[in-house]
Design a protein around this motif. Structure first.
Motif, PDB file in Angstrom:
ATOM      1  N   THR A 213       0.835  -1.214   0.000  1.00 45.34           N
ATOM      2  CA  THR A 213       0.000   0.000   0.000  1.00 45.34           C
ATOM      3  C   THR A 213       0.869   1.263   0.000  1.00 45.34           C
ATOM      4  OG1 THR A 213      -0.138  -0.158   2.401  1.00 45.34           O
ATOM      5  CG2 THR A 213      -1.982  -1.049   1.162  1.00 45.34           C
ATOM      6  N   ASP A 214       2.171   1.085   0.070  1.00 49.41           N
ATOM      7  CA  ASP A 214       3.145   2.179   0.064  1.00 49.41           C
ATOM      8  C   ASP A 214       3.435   2.676  -1.331  1.00 49.41           C
ATOM      9  OD1 ASP A 214       4.208   2.782   2.465  1.00 49.41           O
ATOM     10  OD2 ASP A 214       6.181   1.982   2.020  1.00 49.41           O
ATOM     11  N   ASP A 215       3.932   3.921  -1.428  1.00 46.97           N
ATOM     12  CA  ASP A 215       4.587   4.256  -2.687  1.00 46.97           C
ATOM     13  C   ASP A 215       5.948   4.890  -2.396  1.00 46.97           C
ATOM     14  OD1 ASP A 215       3.832   6.650  -1.730  1.00 46.97           O
ATOM     15  OD2 ASP A 215       2.693   7.293  -3.490  1.00 46.97           O
ATOM     16  N   LYS A 216       6.497   4.562  -1.199  1.00 53.76           N
ATOM     17  CA  LYS A 216       7.815   5.104  -0.845  1.00 53.76           C
ATOM     18  C   LYS A 216       8.900   4.417  -1.670  1.00 53.76           C
ATOM     19  CE  LYS A 216       6.664   6.190   3.902  1.00 53.76           C
ATOM     20  NZ  LYS A 216       7.102   6.294   5.249  1.00 53.76           N
ATOM     21  N   HIS A 217      10.021   5.103  -1.835  1.00 53.12           N
ATOM     22  CA  HIS A 217      11.166   4.471  -2.499  1.00 53.12           C
ATOM     23  C   HIS A 217      11.626   3.305  -1.606  1.00 53.12           C
ATOM     24  CE1 HIS A 217      15.444   5.084  -4.391  1.00 53.12           C
ATOM     25  NE2 HIS A 217      15.050   3.833  -4.415  1.00 53.12           N
ATOM     26  N   ARG A 320      11.716   3.570   2.412  1.00 53.33           N
ATOM     27  CA  ARG A 320      11.496   2.462   3.336  1.00 53.33           C
ATOM     28  C   ARG A 320      12.569   1.415   3.091  1.00 53.33           C
ATOM     29  NH1 ARG A 320       7.294   1.654   6.511  1.00 53.33           N
ATOM     30  NH2 ARG A 320       5.703   2.626   5.231  1.00 53.33           N
ATOM     31  N   GLY A 321      13.182   0.948   4.176  1.00 53.79           N
ATOM     32  CA  GLY A 321      14.269  -0.021   4.061  1.00 53.79           C
ATOM     33  C   GLY A 321      13.786  -1.440   4.317  1.00 53.79           C
ATOM     34  N   ASP A 346      10.529   2.870   9.739  1.00 53.91           N
ATOM     35  CA  ASP A 346      10.448   2.680   8.287  1.00 53.91           C
ATOM     36  C   ASP A 346      11.434   1.630   7.783  1.00 53.91           C
ATOM     37  OD1 ASP A 346       8.402   4.501   7.857  1.00 53.91           O
ATOM     38  OD2 ASP A 346       9.790   6.197   7.853  1.00 53.91           O
ATOM     39  N   ILE A 347      11.981   0.845   8.706  1.00 58.39           N
ATOM     40  CA  ILE A 347      12.943  -0.188   8.307  1.00 58.39           C
ATOM     41  C   ILE A 347      12.425  -1.557   8.750  1.00 58.39           C
ATOM     42  CG2 ILE A 347      15.327  -0.999   8.465  1.00 58.39           C
ATOM     43  CD1 ILE A 347      16.125   1.855   9.274  1.00 58.39           C
ATOM     44  N   LEU A 348      12.308  -2.468   7.805  1.00 57.23           N
ATOM     45  CA  LEU A 348      11.935  -3.855   8.136  1.00 57.23           C
ATOM     46  C   LEU A 348      13.178  -4.714   7.994  1.00 57.23           C
ATOM     47  CD1 LEU A 348       9.304  -2.511   6.640  1.00 57.23           C
ATOM     48  CD2 LEU A 348       8.491  -4.832   6.694  1.00 57.23           C
ATOM     49  N   ARG A 349      13.306  -5.703   8.885  1.00 55.46           N
ATOM     50  CA  ARG A 349      14.507  -6.544   8.825  1.00 55.46           C
ATOM     51  C   ARG A 349      14.145  -8.014   8.950  1.00 55.46           C
ATOM     52  NH1 ARG A 349      18.140  -4.920  13.781  1.00 55.46           N
ATOM     53  NH2 ARG A 349      19.301  -6.774  13.183  1.00 55.46           N
ATOM     54  N   GLU A 350      14.932  -8.832   8.286  1.00 55.63           N
ATOM     55  CA  GLU A 350      14.822 -10.285   8.429  1.00 55.63           C
ATOM     56  C   GLU A 350      16.233 -10.802   8.656  1.00 55.63           C
ATOM     57  OE1 GLU A 350      12.490 -12.425   9.154  1.00 55.63           O
ATOM     58  OE2 GLU A 350      11.747 -13.272   7.270  1.00 55.63           O
ATOM     59  N   ASP A 351      16.520 -11.192   9.901  1.00 55.55           N
ATOM     60  CA  ASP A 351      17.845 -11.720  10.231  1.00 55.55           C
ATOM     61  C   ASP A 351      17.846 -13.223  10.007  1.00 55.55           C
ATOM     62  OD1 ASP A 351      17.261  -9.290  12.153  1.00 55.55           O
ATOM     63  OD2 ASP A 351      19.436  -9.496  12.101  1.00 55.55           O
TER      64      ASP A 351
END
Ligand code: FAD
Ligand code: FES
Length: 370
Positions: A213-217, A320-321, A346-351
């Protein structure tokens, strides 16, 4: 075997849970979404309050669930198994970008198993039926019981991210890096597994999903096989037209031999030049070496992904990261992005935590909610 009732507050949903099943597993299979990430006791995303009842805390790492938290009736839902009827309280907010697909068991046939980079294989599994998932989620494989040095080893679960897009509902692609001494990789995928073999897997799991639903880079950063869920996101966004914003993919590898699917990403870049940029980054090869092999040196960036991002962007505010791969790379990329003014929210992570992280403490960065 006994079965107990788990009541999930504040919604009051009741879920049946076997005594040998984790509370997370029972809830996800019943379609009650609880926050989670690693599903093996390392990241603490699934920490919640036990209000009533008895549980076995299972294999929760002492880093993810500290002694004082245990005294305070906190539990890790991915490890805790009920020993009576239990009431828990959880943050049930489901991300608006995520479609909840209850976890199910599947059997599949290995349709392809090929070397794609140094110590890395592509595994394609044809499922017995369709699966619904969000781009970025992962599956849990059952690694069969085996014998090693005359000792019987029980079956175990291992998690690998889906690299194909949700539109391909019966054929899942995975990218798997060999870990010397690892049960699932060295002892199975890189040892006995072959095309035509049957595998057992369950899913989908995880909350590392493309926010459609975003349009962020969207700045996607993958180290090694950390590119897997990002490939699912990129293909979903571009091929299915599911993302409006710009996308840049940073794929880090030591040398060209460590990168894979370079031609496929370049083809996507050419086809979607206004929306997609691909930045393969080499940390241990120079432009001179690439040129000496007759390749265009401008086709690559040179340095660690973090260094390349710093060179490319003075500011990342408004982007968005999405960070994925070995935990030290994810931590480093997080710091780089925050240094370039991107908020943790604004940062999502998957370790890609493995068994060794349980002992050394997977939780290295308290800066961001997992
Ligand atoms: C959400 C998620 C998604 C992932 N997606 C991917 C993916 O797409 N591709 C990918 O390549 N990987 C991925 N991983 C990592 C993957 O799940 C496995 O951890 C990895 O493949 C290694 O599995 P293994 O069974 O071969 O190794 P393991 O048997 O888990 O061993 C890993 C290492 O830990 C050591 N070890 C084992 N047991 C212990 C112990 N008790 N104490 C201390 N050390 C121990 C081993 O010697 C080895 O060095 C993901 C991880 C997570 C959490
Ligand atoms: S999901 Fe439970 S500790 Fe990671």
């Amino acid at each position: 075997m006994s079965t107990y009732t788990v009541t999930v507050e504040p919604v009051g949903r009741e879920v049946e849970c076997d005594e040998d099943q984790t509370i997370l597993e029972a809830c996800l299979r019943a379609g009650v979404w609880l926050p989670h990430s690693c599903t093996h006791g390392t990241c603490a995303t699934c920490k919640l309050d036990k209000l009533e009842g008895d549980v076995d805390l299972g294999e929760a790492s002492s880093f993810a669930l500290m002694d004082f938290e245990r005294d305070d009736d906190k539990i890790l839902a991915c490890c805790a198994k009920p020993q009576s009827d239990v009431t828990i309280e959880a943050d049930l907010d489901v991300d608006e970008d995520m479609e909840v697909h209850p976890v199910q068991d599947f059997t599949g046939t290995v349709a392809l198993l090929e070397d794609i980079a140094q110590d890395t294989k592509r595994l394609v599994v044809e499922l017995d039926r369709e699966i619904g998932f969000n781009a970025g989620q992962y599956m849990k494989f059952t690694v069969p019981a085996t014998e090693k040095d005359g000792e019987g080893l029980e079956e175990v679960d291992r998690t690998w991210s889906i690299a194909s897009p949700p539109g391909e509902a019966t054929r899942l692609e995975f990218h798997i890096r060999n870990v010397p001494g690892g049960r699932g990789t060295d002892g199975w995928v890189f040892a006995g597994l072959a095309e035509g073999d049957q595998v057992r897997l369950s899913g989908p799991y995880g909350r590392f999903v493309l926010k459609t639903t975003d349009d962020k880079h969207a700045i996607l950063v993958g180290g090694g096989t950390g590119v897997a869920p990002l490939k699912s996101m990129v293909r979903h966004a571009l091929e299915a037209g599911e993302y409006e914003g710009e996308i840049t993919l940073y794929a880090g590898g030591r040398t060209r031999a460590h990168l894979y699917d370079v031609a496929a990403f370049r083809a996507l870049e050419e086809e979607h030049e206004d929306q997609f940029t691909y930045r393969p980054c080499l940390s241990e090869e120079t432009a001179e070496q690439v040129s000496a092999d007759g390749e265009d040196p401008d086709g690559y960036a040179y340095g660690l992904v973090t260094e390349v991002i710093e060179e490319d962007h003075a500011r990342l505010g408004g982007c968005r990261g999405y960070l994925c791969g070995p935990p030290p790379m994810v931590d480093a990329a997080l710091k780089t992005m925050m240094g370039r003014r991107l908020f943790p929210r604004d940062i999502l992570r998957e370790d890609f935590f493995d068994e060794s992280d349980k002992n050394s403490g997977g939780l290295k960065s308290p800066l961001i909610k997992r």
